[in-house]
Design an enzyme around this catalytic site. Sequence first.
Site, PDB file in Angstrom:
ATOM      1  N   ASN A 210       0.871 -31.727  32.592  1.00 55.72           N
ATOM      2  CA  ASN A 210       1.161 -32.899  31.760  1.00 55.72           C
ATOM      3  C   ASN A 210       0.792 -34.179  32.507  1.00 55.72           C
ATOM      4  OD1 ASN A 210       3.581 -33.860  33.267  1.00 55.72           O
ATOM      5  ND2 ASN A 210       4.366 -31.864  32.631  1.00 55.72           N
ATOM      6  N   ASP A 279       8.092 -26.696  29.216  1.00 54.05           N
ATOM      7  CA  ASP A 279       9.058 -25.841  28.511  1.00 54.05           C
ATOM      8  C   ASP A 279       8.551 -24.400  28.409  1.00 54.05           C
ATOM      9  OD1 ASP A 279      11.021 -27.756  28.047  1.00 54.05           O
ATOM     10  OD2 ASP A 279       9.897 -28.588  26.357  1.00 54.05           O
ATOM     11  N   LYS A 289     -10.410 -15.283  37.553  1.00 52.79           N
ATOM     12  CA  LYS A 289     -10.756 -16.357  36.633  1.00 52.79           C
ATOM     13  C   LYS A 289     -11.105 -15.776  35.261  1.00 52.79           C
ATOM     14  CE  LYS A 289     -13.987 -20.090  36.084  1.00 52.79           C
ATOM     15  NZ  LYS A 289     -15.422 -20.237  36.137  1.00 52.79           N
ATOM     16  N   PHE A 323      16.311 -37.202  31.638  1.00 55.02           N
ATOM     17  CA  PHE A 323      15.354 -38.102  30.986  1.00 55.02           C
ATOM     18  C   PHE A 323      14.916 -37.464  29.681  1.00 55.02           C
ATOM     19  CE2 PHE A 323      13.887 -41.631  33.723  1.00 55.02           C
ATOM     20  CZ  PHE A 323      14.803 -41.463  34.745  1.00 55.02           C
ATOM     21  N   LYS A 337      20.397 -34.548  23.222  1.00 57.93           N
ATOM     22  CA  LYS A 337      20.090 -33.835  24.472  1.00 57.93           C
ATOM     23  C   LYS A 337      21.197 -34.027  25.503  1.00 57.93           C
ATOM     24  CE  LYS A 337      15.280 -33.764  24.426  1.00 57.93           C
ATOM     25  NZ  LYS A 337      13.994 -34.383  24.772  1.00 57.93           N
ATOM     26  N   LYS A 341      23.103 -30.755  26.825  1.00 59.52           N
ATOM     27  CA  LYS A 341      22.898 -30.333  28.220  1.00 59.52           C
ATOM     28  C   LYS A 341      24.058 -30.744  29.122  1.00 59.52           C
ATOM     29  CE  LYS A 341      17.823 -30.445  27.800  1.00 59.52           C
ATOM     30  NZ  LYS A 341      16.568 -30.481  28.553  1.00 59.52           N
TER      31      LYS A 341
HETATM   32  N1  CTP Z   1      14.047 -30.341  31.746  1.00 59.33           N
HETATM   33  C1  CTP Z   1      14.401 -29.323  32.604  1.00 59.33           C
HETATM   34  N2  CTP Z   1      13.872 -28.081  32.456  1.00 59.33           N
HETATM   35  C2  CTP Z   1      13.016 -27.815  31.446  1.00 59.33           C
HETATM   36  C3  CTP Z   1      12.651 -28.838  30.557  1.00 59.33           C
HETATM   37  C4  CTP Z   1      13.181 -30.102  30.740  1.00 59.33           C
HETATM   38  O1  CTP Z   1      15.183 -29.558  33.523  1.00 59.33           O
HETATM   39  N3  CTP Z   1      12.523 -26.607  31.337  1.00 59.33           N
HETATM   40  C5  CTP Z   1      14.652 -31.679  31.909  1.00 59.33           C
HETATM   41  C6  CTP Z   1      13.704 -32.786  32.265  1.00 59.33           C
HETATM   42  O2  CTP Z   1      13.596 -32.968  33.648  1.00 59.33           O
HETATM   43  C7  CTP Z   1      14.359 -33.999  31.581  1.00 59.33           C
HETATM   44  C8  CTP Z   1      15.076 -33.417  30.406  1.00 59.33           C
HETATM   45  O3  CTP Z   1      15.209 -32.024  30.672  1.00 59.33           O
HETATM   46  O4  CTP Z   1      15.329 -34.609  32.422  1.00 59.33           O
HETATM   47  C9  CTP Z   1      14.436 -33.624  29.059  1.00 59.33           C
HETATM   48  O5  CTP Z   1      13.230 -32.983  28.947  1.00 59.33           O
HETATM   49  P1  CTP Z   1      12.399 -32.903  27.556  1.00 59.33           P
HETATM   50  O6  CTP Z   1      11.255 -31.999  27.756  1.00 59.33           O
HETATM   51  O7  CTP Z   1      12.135 -34.257  27.080  1.00 59.33           O
HETATM   52  O8  CTP Z   1      13.452 -32.261  26.600  1.00 59.33           O
HETATM   53  P2  CTP Z   1      13.726 -30.803  26.142  1.00 59.33           P
HETATM   54  O9  CTP Z   1      15.098 -30.448  26.565  1.00 59.33           O
HETATM   55  O10 CTP Z   1      12.657 -29.900  26.626  1.00 59.33           O
HETATM   56  O11 CTP Z   1      13.770 -30.898  24.584  1.00 59.33           O
HETATM   57  P3  CTP Z   1      12.608 -30.963  23.483  1.00 59.33           P
HETATM   58  O12 CTP Z   1      11.561 -30.010  23.891  1.00 59.33           O
HETATM   59  O13 CTP Z   1      13.346 -30.558  22.284  1.00 59.33           O
HETATM   60  O14 CTP Z   1      12.162 -32.379  23.414  1.00 59.33           O
END
Ligand code: CTP
Length: 403
Positions: A210, A279, A289, A323, A337, A341
């Site tokens: 990302n 995620d 490869k 965040f 969130k 969480k």
């Molecule tokens: N985060 C985490 N582990 C993951 C995904 C996210 O610890 N596998 C944490 C990030 O570091 C951030 C927060 O969760 O502090 C929010 O991440 P975000 O990707 O925006 O939210 P999600 O919980 O993944 O929700 P969604 O996909 O529904 O937006």
Amino acid sequence: MTSLSKKNIVLGVTGGIAAYKAVELASKLKKMGAAVHVIMTKGATSFVTERLFQEITGQAVVSDMWAKTEFHVEHIALAKLADLMIIAPATANILAKVSAGIADDMLTTTILATKAPIFYVPAMNTNMYENPVTQNNLDQLRKYGAHIIEPDSGYLACGVEGKGRFPTTDRIIAEISSFLKKGQTLTGRKILVTAGGTREALDPVRFLGNRSTGRMGYAIAAEAARRGADVYLVSGISELPCPDNVRRVFVESALQMREAVLREFDDADVVIKAAAVADYRPKMVAQQKIKKQEGELCLTLVRNPDILKELGERKKQQILMGFAAETENVENYAQDKMHRKNLDFIVANDVSAKDAGFGTDSNRIILFERTGGRTKYPLMEKEALAKCILDKIEMALEKRGNV
Ligand code: CTP
């Protein structure tokens, strides 16, 4: 440990009779554990020698901006290295030059280039000190954020009685120490910060990633360390240099990040998860490869563990901040969130805005508190936001009666 231990102090010595007293100051600073880097003006070298400061401090002494030294010291290097600058003695001439922004030698150039706090110790003849021009210059420097250590009154080398004497080195050190201690509001706290983006391997050369640069999390880690915390930075992909006094470990994937975070979690006081964690990860990582083929290529992705959610379930004394990077419905999604969480804070930002979020220097955030607070900040540099975020954390620590 003193408040000066391991601090890089740049001592600027200018051409006044009191220059010899700067030798005692350098010696005391060194005894208190500071690394003292002396820069002399040409005038100062008429009163004391470079050699003397070099012997006392054990560091290179610079006076000529263009001289090549074996130490490769140059103005930007010292400006960056400085935790604090002291100009002692500061003549009327240097005060006039720096208040006007003149940078025509090593010392004035370093002063202009540094972001470190600067202390001036004016020492001169009473009439020169009281002259409205000098007083105006001092006021101007105060407005720019400099600190002025007032001279003592008494018998001056020029034969008159009045204000303008170089203060005792003990008073100078006391003022500097109390300033350095003041900022140390997070001493004794362990703060765990995650930053940067994760990478999920597809094959030996490809990955899913990302756009996170890590700048927000790195700015938080740097500010927390400046405030005296023990900072552990678990960094995903980022090209940023490690901030001073921060312990950094690099990880690549979400699974590695989880492991590194859990290792440091139990005795942490605060955890700030600014990392952009994937995620999903590819179900299979090809050993070789992947070669192109006719038609479409389908990737099967599996869920990564939600690290933050897991921390929320495990948390005891820890203050937990997450965040939320959103492109729509920012406030609702973020607050949801925070509750899901089990966080104490969530920083919501709209990553669809061009001037804020991923890959930019600035951010526009709303900070939600579990206790109901909501603070909306204007577009700010990430470094300035880091300060606001840590102010909130400090308040939460205080409320818990832990500070
Ligand atoms: N985060 C985490 N582990 C993951 C995904 C996210 O610890 N596998 C944490 C990030 O570091 C951030 C927060 O969760 O502090 C929010 O991440 P975000 O990707 O925006 O939210 P999600 O919980 O993944 O929700 P969604 O996909 O529904 O937006």
